[in-house]
Scaffold this active site. Sequence first.
Site, short mmCIF file in Angstrom:
data_model
loop_
_atom_site.label_atom_id
_atom_site.label_comp_id
_atom_site.label_asym_id
_atom_site.label_seq_id
_atom_site.Cartn_x
_atom_site.Cartn_y
_atom_site.Cartn_z
N ARG A 1 12.27 -6.59 10.99
CA ARG A 1 11.22 -5.97 10.17
C ARG A 1 11.45 -4.46 10.18
O ARG A 1 12.42 -4.00 10.76
CB ARG A 1 9.83 -6.35 10.68
CG ARG A 1 9.58 -6.03 12.15
CD ARG A 1 8.31 -6.73 12.65
NE ARG A 1 8.08 -6.47 14.07
CZ ARG A 1 7.16 -5.63 14.54
NH1 ARG A 1 6.40 -4.97 13.69
NH2 ARG A 1 7.00 -5.44 15.83
N GLU B 1 3.27 -0.45 10.94
CA GLU B 1 4.05 0.40 11.84
C GLU B 1 5.30 0.98 11.16
O GLU B 1 6.43 0.75 11.59
CB GLU B 1 4.45 -0.38 13.09
CG GLU B 1 3.28 -0.81 13.95
CD GLU B 1 3.70 -1.53 15.21
OE1 GLU B 1 2.92 -1.55 16.18
OE2 GLU B 1 4.82 -2.10 15.24
N CYS C 1 16.91 5.22 6.30
CA CYS C 1 18.02 4.63 5.56
C CYS C 1 18.94 5.75 5.08
O CYS C 1 18.48 6.83 4.69
CB CYS C 1 17.48 3.83 4.37
SG CYS C 1 18.77 3.10 3.33
N CYS D 1 19.19 7.11 -0.89
CA CYS D 1 18.51 8.02 0.04
C CYS D 1 19.24 9.36 0.12
O CYS D 1 18.60 10.42 0.26
CB CYS D 1 18.40 7.38 1.42
SG CYS D 1 17.18 6.04 1.49
N GLU E 1 -4.19 -2.43 17.16
CA GLU E 1 -3.47 -3.42 17.97
C GLU E 1 -3.57 -3.02 19.43
O GLU E 1 -3.46 -1.85 19.79
CB GLU E 1 -1.99 -3.49 17.60
CG GLU E 1 -1.66 -4.17 16.30
CD GLU E 1 -0.16 -4.32 16.10
OE1 GLU E 1 0.59 -4.34 17.11
OE2 GLU E 1 0.29 -4.41 14.95
N TRP F 1 7.54 -7.27 25.60
CA TRP F 1 8.68 -6.40 25.32
C TRP F 1 8.82 -5.23 26.29
O TRP F 1 9.75 -4.46 26.18
CB TRP F 1 8.60 -5.87 23.88
CG TRP F 1 7.25 -5.36 23.48
CD1 TRP F 1 6.22 -6.08 22.95
CD2 TRP F 1 6.77 -4.02 23.60
NE1 TRP F 1 5.13 -5.28 22.71
CE2 TRP F 1 5.45 -4.00 23.10
CE3 TRP F 1 7.33 -2.83 24.05
CZ2 TRP F 1 4.67 -2.85 23.05
CZ3 TRP F 1 6.56 -1.68 24.01
CH2 TRP F 1 5.26 -1.70 23.51
#
Length: 687
Positions: free
Chosen positions: A120, A159, A164, A169, A323, A331
């Site tokens: 993601r 988030e 890139c 870009c 969150e 993690w």
Amino acid sequence: MMSKYQKKSVTSANFMLHGGDYNPDQWLDRPDILADDIKLMKLSHTNAFSVGIFAWSALEPEEGVFTFEWLDDIIENIYKNGGRVVLATPSGARPAWLSEKYPEVLRVNGSRMKELHGGRHNHCFSSGVYREKTQRINRLLAERYGNHPALIMWHVSNEYSGECHCDSCQQAFREWLKDRYNNDLKQLNDSWWTAFWSHTYSDWSQIESPSPIGENAVHGLNLDWRRFVTDQTISFYKDEIVPLRELTPNIPITTNFMADTPDLIPFQSLDYSKFAKHVDVISWDAYPAWHNDWETTEDLAIKVAFIDDLYRSLKQQPFLLLESTPSGVNWHDINKAKRPGMHLLSAMQMVAHGSDSIMYFQWRKSRGSSEKFHGAVVDHDNSSNNRVFQDVAEVGRTLEKLSDVVGTNRPADVGILYDWENNWALNDAQGFGMKTKQYPQTLQQHYRTFWKNDIPVDVITKEHDFSNYKLLIVPMLYLMSEDTISRLKTFVANGGRLVMTYISGIVNEQDLTYLSGWHQDLQEVFGMKPIETDTLYPKDINYVTYQNETYPLHDYATVIETNTATAEGVYQEDFYANTPAITSHAYKKGKAYYIGARLDEAFHRDFYQDLIEKLSLKPVLPIKHGEGVSVQARQDENNDYIFAMNFMEESQPITFLSPVIDMITGEELTGDLTLEKYEVRVVKKAK
């Protein structure tokens, strides 16, 4: 003129939000599970759910084929159950069909390698196709659900992060640079000091983003690239929200900010001071490693409080915790469970510093993939009887008693200045100590004394109005524009007290050093100038004497030349022994202090305690308490809402010097009490 105690609710809800990320799209073939969710939401005293965050493949399984019926049912069932919905846009993780058909949405990394589909935070922010597809599905969501009474806020993407380096870009970066430098290549070359190593550009087409296989030593380029990444991310976000603003102008919009862990410092990849201007509500995702073995619970609580106060101060209004975890995560290097009492305590700390919500990732644990062991309200046992579920229910019952706190703020007379661009430039500087710069951590150390004295602090940025504060603390502001210098000068001239430290005012906003020594305006305000910065090895020992006490210093020591300043402290050792280490200087109506060395907590305690007394800085409600107890307040026109929190592993005494009402039990409290390990008391006192 709006009162500093004016309530400002950041959503249409008049209650504390409690719930979290709900992913029913993972369970569409299990209607029994979805039915259990509704029952468990009641039992857990939760009332708000972020829905659809990573649901694009369930909403549009094939290009142009939309299946919203399952989401209709979910939103309606939550609403009938008394809940509200924070509806997400799904751009945070795209479906595989989109990557396959439109490979230009895939990112290119710094080594110029195109990435594969997966993960993601993985899309190109410059991609016209991705912007088009995102706007299309967002428009359909707004048309379908914009008037649903369950909808209280938009959760845009998730988030935002990453960068890139594709051709699109690169071209966007060049256009951004042309705008920044007035289409004047000489101006860019001068600002980046490209004559160094013969790096002068003769055409815009020669400019590329920093790369590990190319240019990465031109600091002006590095700094501008980071600025561009922030601006391009914001550009993508603004493109996403066009249909939301158009179709649902009264529904507030947020996107979840982050903190870097395990150090727990502000997220570094994006300049949130810029992003904050484009969201209606600041929200962030907090995952402190409670009960770790490298710091005390109190030390970690101070870091959490600092970031809370930063994100609250960005818009000077309540924020949302979007969150968190009710227990462990999956993690961290070590994923330790929260001990009994810690979940309620950590939740109340968030509320005490300005949050109007306690939300979790996640509502129900996934059955497979990387987050199947991440903490959740509902575990794999699907039970309401386990400890974690009961801890969540306790937080819910507590929040239900705190509706009066919603929308209240916490005014402060002390400001500490944090700047993302400064941190980028300082970390890039090939000088000082490569591992000891620690800019955000240094600010947290200066913040510490005020936290321990229960004195409210705003953690502000250079764009804020300085005039609201009696005391402004500016540690290690290495990158300082002439505009910032001018505003600091005005602050002191008008009666403010300013504290600055070593490694401040070295470069301008282009990361070019100021010539002729320290900036003349700073010399005028401080009545001195730094001549040399000595960077120390860990074994090096030196000391500073201040008000007849001796304090060890480490990492940095500034050699100072005084003019009209008063030496408040002096060095004890080395070639600069007996020279000023700490100075003060009266400038017009105010006073400026310079701390030339990195000193320990004992010095900060004594130095700031003196300023606290001189400036009559006081807690909202004075309460006597033991070590590790934090007393924080939120206020409205009529009441002070006080949170007394014990961040110690043993009980601590506390004394209410005047009667208060416990907001949870309704009882009147006065005199001596004991806060047990991790206990919190929330009380109210009428003004």
